[in-house]
Design an enzyme around this catalytic site. Structure first.
Site, PDB file in Angstrom:
ATOM      1  CG  ASP A 198      11.192   1.709  -6.181  1.00 32.20           C
ATOM      2  OD1 ASP A 198       9.478   2.533  -5.033  1.00 32.20           O
ATOM      3  OD2 ASP A 198      10.500   1.309  -6.744  1.00 32.20           O
ATOM      4  CG  LEU A 214      12.295   2.545 -10.255  1.00 30.79           C
ATOM      5  CD1 LEU A 214      13.561   3.865 -11.287  1.00 30.79           C
ATOM      6  CD2 LEU A 214      11.361   3.939  -9.765  1.00 30.79           C
ATOM      7  CB  THR A 215       7.946  -3.584  -9.400  1.00 31.06           C
ATOM      8  OG1 THR A 215       6.708  -2.272  -8.770  1.00 31.06           O
ATOM      9  CG2 THR A 215       8.999  -3.519  -8.424  1.00 31.06           C
ATOM     10  CB  THR A 251      -2.708  -4.054   4.919  1.00 27.02           C
ATOM     11  OG1 THR A 251      -4.322  -3.517   4.332  1.00 27.02           O
ATOM     12  CG2 THR A 251      -2.083  -5.433   4.083  1.00 27.02           C
ATOM     13  CG  ASP A 252      -7.598  -2.881   5.662  1.00 25.74           C
ATOM     14  OD1 ASP A 252      -7.203  -2.929   5.066  1.00 25.74           O
ATOM     15  OD2 ASP A 252      -8.543  -1.144   6.561  1.00 25.74           O
ATOM     16  CD  GLU A 253      -6.279  -5.047   1.511  1.00 29.26           C
ATOM     17  OE1 GLU A 253      -6.104  -6.794   1.247  1.00 29.26           O
ATOM     18  OE2 GLU A 253      -6.429  -4.355   1.052  1.00 29.26           O
ATOM     19  CE1 TYR A 281      -0.189  -6.285  -0.065  1.00 30.20           C
ATOM     20  CE2 TYR A 281      -2.807  -6.312   0.377  1.00 30.20           C
ATOM     21  CZ  TYR A 281      -1.499  -5.103   0.500  1.00 30.20           C
ATOM     22  OH  TYR A 281      -0.881  -4.093   1.069  1.00 30.20           O
ATOM     23  CE  LYS A 338       2.587  -5.537   4.289  1.00 31.11           C
ATOM     24  NZ  LYS A 338       3.183  -4.096   3.335  1.00 31.11           N
ATOM     25  N   PRO A 345     -15.432  -1.298 -14.028  1.00 32.87           N
ATOM     26  CG  PRO A 345     -13.790  -2.282 -14.629  1.00 32.87           C
ATOM     27  CD  PRO A 345     -14.103  -0.869 -14.431  1.00 32.87           C
ATOM     28  CE1 TYR A 371     -12.816  -6.708 -10.611  1.00 28.12           C
ATOM     29  CE2 TYR A 371     -12.039  -6.960  -8.560  1.00 28.12           C
ATOM     30  CZ  TYR A 371     -11.489  -6.452  -9.706  1.00 28.12           C
ATOM     31  OH  TYR A 371     -10.455  -6.362 -10.270  1.00 28.12           O
TER      32      TYR A 371
HETATM   33  P1  NAD Z   1       2.841   0.342  -4.520  1.00 25.91           P
HETATM   34  O1  NAD Z   1       2.361  -0.524  -5.373  1.00 25.91           O
HETATM   35  O2  NAD Z   1       2.018   1.517  -5.811  1.00 25.91           O
HETATM   36  O3  NAD Z   1       4.518   1.122  -5.034  1.00 25.91           O
HETATM   37  C1  NAD Z   1       5.149  -0.501  -4.114  1.00 25.91           C
HETATM   38  C2  NAD Z   1       6.341   0.187  -4.414  1.00 25.91           C
HETATM   39  O4  NAD Z   1       7.537  -0.195  -4.273  1.00 25.91           O
HETATM   40  C3  NAD Z   1       7.089   0.907  -5.950  1.00 25.91           C
HETATM   41  O5  NAD Z   1       7.570   1.866  -6.231  1.00 25.91           O
HETATM   42  C4  NAD Z   1       8.014  -0.541  -6.689  1.00 25.91           C
HETATM   43  O6  NAD Z   1       9.048   0.054  -7.826  1.00 25.91           O
HETATM   44  C5  NAD Z   1       8.429  -1.020  -4.954  1.00 25.91           C
HETATM   45  N1  NAD Z   1       8.967  -2.078  -4.594  1.00 25.91           N
HETATM   46  C6  NAD Z   1       8.434  -3.295  -5.697  1.00 25.91           C
HETATM   47  N2  NAD Z   1       9.267  -4.687  -4.419  1.00 25.91           N
HETATM   48  C7  NAD Z   1      10.001  -3.712  -4.595  1.00 25.91           C
HETATM   49  C8  NAD Z   1      11.522  -4.444  -3.631  1.00 25.91           C
HETATM   50  N3  NAD Z   1      11.630  -5.792  -4.244  1.00 25.91           N
HETATM   51  N4  NAD Z   1      12.361  -3.879  -3.675  1.00 25.91           N
HETATM   52  C9  NAD Z   1      12.794  -2.807  -3.847  1.00 25.91           C
HETATM   53  N5  NAD Z   1      11.191  -1.469  -4.069  1.00 25.91           N
HETATM   54  C10 NAD Z   1      10.465  -2.524  -4.400  1.00 25.91           C
HETATM   55  O7  NAD Z   1       1.796   0.171  -3.408  1.00 25.91           O
HETATM   56  P2  NAD Z   1       1.329   1.332  -2.218  1.00 25.91           P
HETATM   57  O8  NAD Z   1       0.095   1.773  -2.534  1.00 25.91           O
HETATM   58  O9  NAD Z   1       2.601   2.934  -2.379  1.00 25.91           O
HETATM   59  O10 NAD Z   1       1.778   0.518  -0.574  1.00 25.91           O
HETATM   60  C11 NAD Z   1       2.703   0.871   0.538  1.00 25.91           C
HETATM   61  C12 NAD Z   1       2.638   0.427   1.108  1.00 25.91           C
HETATM   62  O11 NAD Z   1       1.696  -0.164   1.941  1.00 25.91           O
HETATM   63  C13 NAD Z   1       2.969  -0.789   0.883  1.00 25.91           C
HETATM   64  O12 NAD Z   1       3.916  -1.845   1.833  1.00 25.91           O
HETATM   65  C14 NAD Z   1       0.951  -1.718   0.839  1.00 25.91           C
HETATM   66  O13 NAD Z   1       0.851  -2.943   1.647  1.00 25.91           O
HETATM   67  C15 NAD Z   1       0.894  -0.543   2.033  1.00 25.91           C
HETATM   68  N6  NAD Z   1      -0.322  -0.142   1.908  1.00 25.91           N
HETATM   69  C16 NAD Z   1      -1.205   0.138   1.198  1.00 25.91           C
HETATM   70  C17 NAD Z   1      -2.245   0.165   0.655  1.00 25.91           C
HETATM   71  C18 NAD Z   1      -3.346   1.121  -0.587  1.00 25.91           C
HETATM   72  O14 NAD Z   1      -3.965   1.479  -0.563  1.00 25.91           O
HETATM   73  N7  NAD Z   1      -1.644   1.312  -1.577  1.00 25.91           N
HETATM   74  C19 NAD Z   1      -3.420   0.065   1.848  1.00 25.91           C
HETATM   75  C20 NAD Z   1      -2.469  -0.490   2.755  1.00 25.91           C
HETATM   76  C21 NAD Z   1      -1.331  -0.342   3.136  1.00 25.91           C
HETATM   77  P1  TYD Z   2      -9.145  -2.687  -4.526  1.00 29.78           P
HETATM   78  O1  TYD Z   2      -8.753  -0.920  -5.260  1.00 29.78           O
HETATM   79  O2  TYD Z   2      -7.872  -3.356  -5.857  1.00 29.78           O
HETATM   80  O3  TYD Z   2      -8.354  -2.229  -3.400  1.00 29.78           O
HETATM   81  P2  TYD Z   2      -8.105  -3.988  -2.292  1.00 29.78           P
HETATM   82  O4  TYD Z   2      -8.906  -4.852  -3.064  1.00 29.78           O
HETATM   83  O5  TYD Z   2      -7.038  -3.762  -1.362  1.00 29.78           O
HETATM   84  O6  TYD Z   2      -9.335  -3.422  -1.312  1.00 29.78           O
HETATM   85  O7  TYD Z   2      -9.703  -2.295  -4.716  1.00 29.78           O
HETATM   86  C1  TYD Z   2     -10.884  -1.498  -3.975  1.00 29.78           C
HETATM   87  C2  TYD Z   2     -12.389  -2.361  -3.840  1.00 29.78           C
HETATM   88  O8  TYD Z   2     -12.388  -2.318  -5.335  1.00 29.78           O
HETATM   89  C3  TYD Z   2     -11.947  -3.996  -3.155  1.00 29.78           C
HETATM   90  O9  TYD Z   2     -13.369  -4.381  -3.040  1.00 29.78           O
HETATM   91  C4  TYD Z   2     -12.118  -4.315  -5.297  1.00 29.78           C
HETATM   92  C5  TYD Z   2     -13.216  -3.051  -5.747  1.00 29.78           C
HETATM   93  N1  TYD Z   2     -12.844  -3.677  -7.350  1.00 29.78           N
HETATM   94  C6  TYD Z   2     -14.198  -3.223  -8.325  1.00 29.78           C
HETATM   95  O10 TYD Z   2     -15.283  -3.267  -7.876  1.00 29.78           O
HETATM   96  N2  TYD Z   2     -13.835  -3.471  -9.503  1.00 29.78           N
HETATM   97  C7  TYD Z   2     -11.552  -3.170 -10.320  1.00 29.78           C
HETATM   98  O11 TYD Z   2     -11.552  -2.627 -11.515  1.00 29.78           O
HETATM   99  C8  TYD Z   2     -10.898  -2.954  -9.362  1.00 29.78           C
HETATM  100  C9  TYD Z   2      -9.317  -2.853  -9.771  1.00 29.78           C
HETATM  101  C10 TYD Z   2     -11.410  -3.465  -7.282  1.00 29.78           C
END
Ligand code: NAD
Ligand code: TYD
Length: 359
Positions: free
Chosen positions: A35, A37-38, A136-138, A162, A166, A217, A219
């Protein structure tokens, strides 16, 4: 070393750190956690794993092929589970470049290293190697209110930097299977929530803002719909795909919990009123509608029949039970919140790990 070794990328992030705990508990494997560690990778996410001998932390970038090659040669993992990514849509709107770099270029470099390593394996080591890509589903775009949920066969139609990054990574992963035969697996999951989620995402942001008496907030009109997946259910699904998934396949993972954002926020407020009653104004009075996100996807929904049928996976939590656990976790862990909402802990990690280089 105990068991076998798997390489996890992004294990200091939200889903990655939950997966580490899940996998360490489920079996004897050692996990090497790479990792960078961003801002999103928090060492505080790993505090309880510091003395765990089956967890090896390496600070580094997935774009650094030399480092990745050296990790693969040294630890000889039987699988790579790839979480590392830039993951926040709003940040991708303000600064897309990091998303292309890590999500597209980083995934490509990791695949190249994996291909080189895998091609030098032989026998059962080669047969059982897997590269699991977490997506992701996105990538499927936005649904109308009456559209069918996304299936694995739904055409890609990403709308944000984003999701486009992906989608790009998913296509490269797919190509490595078709062209080189690399045994890849892809999971596309819906919005996760649960412990250790960085408070830039909707659910933790709303919980923490409410507790601090700050505006909530929402959106636009708040009628955008997401399918909410409890992170432990997601980790379980990844485990099943890793164990039993068919190389080259993609698996949709969802919580079966479609909910409009405004309803999510109202449910958070109601849960907080019950578990931690507001001192003055009700939490709900903090809800503020703000300018919408550009290009905001209206609805995501997942058809998860394939993973249910093929691997027998189903989510265990409902949105109500998962959200309650999540709110309880944030209430019980104010120190974690404090550590991730300042830059102090990252400075500490830089001081402690910055000069050490690869493990
Ligand atoms: P996160 O942002 O919480 O964590 C990402 C991690 O990747 C961090 O620890 C960061 O330091 C590390 N990282 C970033 N760039 C890096 C690099 N260049 N090299 C090494 N490490 C790096 O993300 P998350 O929410 O845990 O998501 C994990 C995965 O799941 C991602 O691929 C994301 O696209 C996917 N995902 C997340 C969600 C969600 O709701 N969180 C939904 C669908 C898919
Ligand atoms: P988010 O958690 O950023 O996930 P994603 O954009 O990947 O779905 O946002 C979830 C939903 O919530 C999305 O429709 C955007 C909305 N949202 C707000 O309305 N207010 C906020 O402050 C944030 C962060 C998200």
């Amino acid at each position: 070393m105990f068991g076998e070794t798997i390489l996890v990328t992004g294990g200091a992030g939200f889903i990655g750190c939950n997966f580490l705990r899940h996998w360490l508990k489920a079996g004897p494997d050692t996990i090497v956690n790479l990792d960078k560690l961003t801002y999103a990778g928090n060492f505080g996410n790993l505090t309880d794993l510091q003395n765990e001998s089956r967890h090896v932390f390496v600070r580094g970038d997935i774009c650094d092929s030399e480092l990745v090659d050296s990790i693969l040669e040294r630890y000889r993992p039987r699988a790579i589970v790839h979480f590392a990514a830039e993951s926040h849509v709003d940040r991708s709107i303000h600064g897309p470049e990091d998303f292309i770099q890590t999500n597209v270029v980083g995934t490509f470099r990791l695949l190249e290293s994996a291909r080189g390593y895998w091609s030098r394996l032989a026998g059962t080591d080669k047969d059982k190697f897997r590269f699991l890509h977490v997506s992701t589903d996105e990538v499927y775009g936005s649904l109308g209110p009456d559209d069918l949920a996304f299936a694995e066969t739904t055409p890609y139609s990403p709308n944000s930097p984003y999701s486009a990054s992906k989608a790009g990574s998913d296509h490269i992963v797919r190509a490595y299977f078709h062209t080189y035969g690399l045994p890849v697996l892809t999971t596309n999951c819906s919005n996760n929530y649960g412990p250790y989620q960085f408070p830039e995402k909707l659910i933790p942001l709303m919980v923490l803002n409410a507790l601090n008496g700050k505006p909530l907030p929402v959106y636009g009109d708040g009628q955008q719909i997401r399918d909410w997946l409890y992170v432990e259910d997601h980790c379980q699904a990844i485990g099943e795909v890793l164990k039993k998934g068919k190389p080259g396949q993609t698996y949709n993972v969802g919580g079966g919990a479609e909910c409009a954002n405004i309803d999510v926020v109202n449910t958070i407020c109601a849960t907080l009123e019950e578990l931690h009653p507001s001192a003055g104004q009700p939490y709900r009075s903090l809800i503020t509608h703000v300018t919408d996100r550009p290009g905001h996807d209206r609805r995501y929904a997942m058809d998860t029949r394939y993973i249910q049928r093929e691997l027998g996976w189903m989510p265990r939590e409902t949105f109500q039970t998962g959200l309650r656990k999540t709110v309880q976790w944030y209430l019980a862990n104010p120190e974690w919140t404090k550590s991730v909402t300042t830059g102090e802990y990252r400075n500490w990690v830089s001081t402690n790990y910055g000069a050490r280089g690869a493990a």
